[in-house]
Design an enzyme around this catalytic site. Structure first.
Site, short mmCIF file in Angstrom:
data_model
loop_
_atom_site.label_atom_id
_atom_site.label_comp_id
_atom_site.label_asym_id
_atom_site.label_seq_id
_atom_site.Cartn_x
_atom_site.Cartn_y
_atom_site.Cartn_z
N TYR A 119 0.85 -1.20 0.00
CA TYR A 119 0.00 0.00 0.00
C TYR A 119 0.88 1.23 0.00
CZ TYR A 119 -3.41 3.50 1.42
OH TYR A 119 -4.21 4.62 1.46
N GLU A 207 -3.57 7.40 -4.28
CA GLU A 207 -3.47 6.12 -3.57
C GLU A 207 -3.20 4.99 -4.55
OE1 GLU A 207 -7.08 4.12 -2.10
OE2 GLU A 207 -6.22 4.28 -0.11
#
Ligand code: ADP
Ligand code: MG
Length: 397
Positions: A119, A207
């Site tokens: 992530y 993101e």
């Protein structure tokens, strides 16, 4: 302003970030050609909506065992069939809310083999007034669970804008992601590219989840969620063209065309207020008296009658609105302008719910007279407290 994954990936590609080959389609009949332009042996068919959690989402009226909004296909035909199945349907994810979002575009992407899912995000951190990196070794579809139950698995730090980004930041991300050898170097250049794109394009959030490590040890951005600072759009006409109005709340869209600060909420009391501070206070006091606001709306300082009319129409078009509270403290805004706007809107669209009006400040007497002489069924309020009490009572009985 948000954009789709495929648009975000095209932007990342133009900056030199590693992304897969892919094609976006809006019509089922184009899906086969699009998939055929990639070599396979694996295709990923991805619903394009402005919400995450697509992989774990579900379609409305799904058949038993039917997959979510990200599916793996083993042939061109299968990919085309999946695109056809998803187009036009409503996808529900934990980010869309129960109403879901209609899928109008599909992204068909080259499938990747995955060794690790990581992530990585960049965002404007309001607390430090800096751009922050957020990284975790636990990337993929369960990141919300990680944030809730294993926050120690998420590393975050910000970049001092005075000294800017350096290789050190990239290495810090790389080590917190457990990268080694050549991957560290790749990560350092990826971080540079992402930071550059973020700053140049006035992003609010970027993101990458997952950022993957392939079995042969390369990094790749497999998903991309990007949002931009709406106030900076005037200097990014290229980004502004990426706006997909079908993804936006129609009421918020109408409001933005009239330069109104409007945000739709879930409650039952529509609010028309001038000034963001007064709008917040109005929402608070509605809650205090036991009801919920249906929206935030700041009509601004120098609103015209037309703008006020439009604002009122937007509020009444919301079927959840069971009552309306107009709360104006006239400074630059004149109470008579507000009154005229309200009356002209009511003439156009009617008034089916109770309306409480509290006016104070510039031209208040003129404003009150206009409303009084209009013959409209308006409940007058003396002050903010009185207005909130009256509208909640009118709605809740
Ligand atoms: P969302 O976050 O909306 O669920 P993603 O794009 O992250 O959508 O896709 C969900 C999962 O699907 C990813 O975590 C990854 O495991 C897999 N996936 C996505 N794109 C690809 C791809 N091109 N190749 C292989 N797997 C993929
Ligand atoms: Mg994702």
């Amino acid at each position: 302003m948000n954009i789709h994954e495929y648009q975000a990936k095209a932007l990342l590609r133009s900056y030199g970030a590693p992304v897969s080959d892919g094609r976006a389609v809006t019509k089922a009949e184009d899906a086969k050609t699009a998939a055929g332009e990639m070599d396979g042996p694996l295709w990923v068919v991805k619903a394009q909506i402005h919400a995450g959690g697509r992989g774990k989402g579900h379609f409305k009226e799904a058949e038993a065992g039917e997959k979510g909004g990200v599916r793996l296909a083993k042939s061109v035909e299968e990919a085309a069939e999946m695109a056809k199945q998803m187009l036009g349907r409503t996808l529900v994810t934990h980010q869309t809310g129960p109403a879901g979002k209609q899928v109008n575009r599909i992204y068909i992407e080259d499938g990747s083999d995955i060794a690790r899912e990581l992530y990585l995000a960049l965002l404007v951190d309001r607390q430090s007034s800096r751009i922050s990196f957020v990284a975790s070794t636990e990337g993929g579809m369960d990141i919300e669970e990680v944030a809730a139950n294993r926050p120690e698995k998420i590393v975050s730090f910000s970049v001092d804008p005075a000294s800017g980004l350096s290789d050190f930041h990239g290495r810090r991300v790389a080590f917190s992601l457990g990268l080694t050898g050549g991957q560290v170097k790749q990560c350092v250049s990826l971080i540079k590219v992402l930071y550059k794109a973020f700053v140049e394009k006035d992003m609010e959030m970027l993101e990458i989840n997952p950022l993957i490590v392939t079995p042969d040890g390369n990094l790749k951005c497999l998903d991309a969620k990007m949002s931009f600072d709406g106030n900076a759009m005037y200097r990014h006409p290229d980004i502004a063209t990426l706006r997909d109005e079908t993804e936006e709340d129609p009421k918020e869209l109408a409001a933005s065309k009239f330069d109104l600060n409007y945000i739709a909420l879930d409650g039952e009391i529509g609010c028309m207020v001038n000034g963001a501070g007064l709008a917040m206070a109005t929402m608070d006091i509605i809650k205090l008296y036991g009801a919920e606001p249906a929206n935030f709306l700041d009509v601004g300082g120098g609103a015209t009658k037309e703008k006020v009319t439009e604002a009122f129409k937007i509020i009444t078009s919301d079927p959840n609105v069971k009552g309306i509270l107009v709360n104006i403290f006239g400074g630059i805004m004149r109470c008579d302008v507000i009154a005229e706007g309200v009356i002209s809107a009511v003439k156009e669209v009617g008034l089916k719910v109770p309306l409480v009006v509290r006016l104070e400040g510039t031209n208040v007497e003129e404003g009150k007279a206009i409303i009084k002489n209009s013959g409209l069924n308006v409940i007058a309020a003396e002050n903010l407290k009185d207005g909130a009490e009256k509208i909640v009572k009118a709605v809740k009985g």
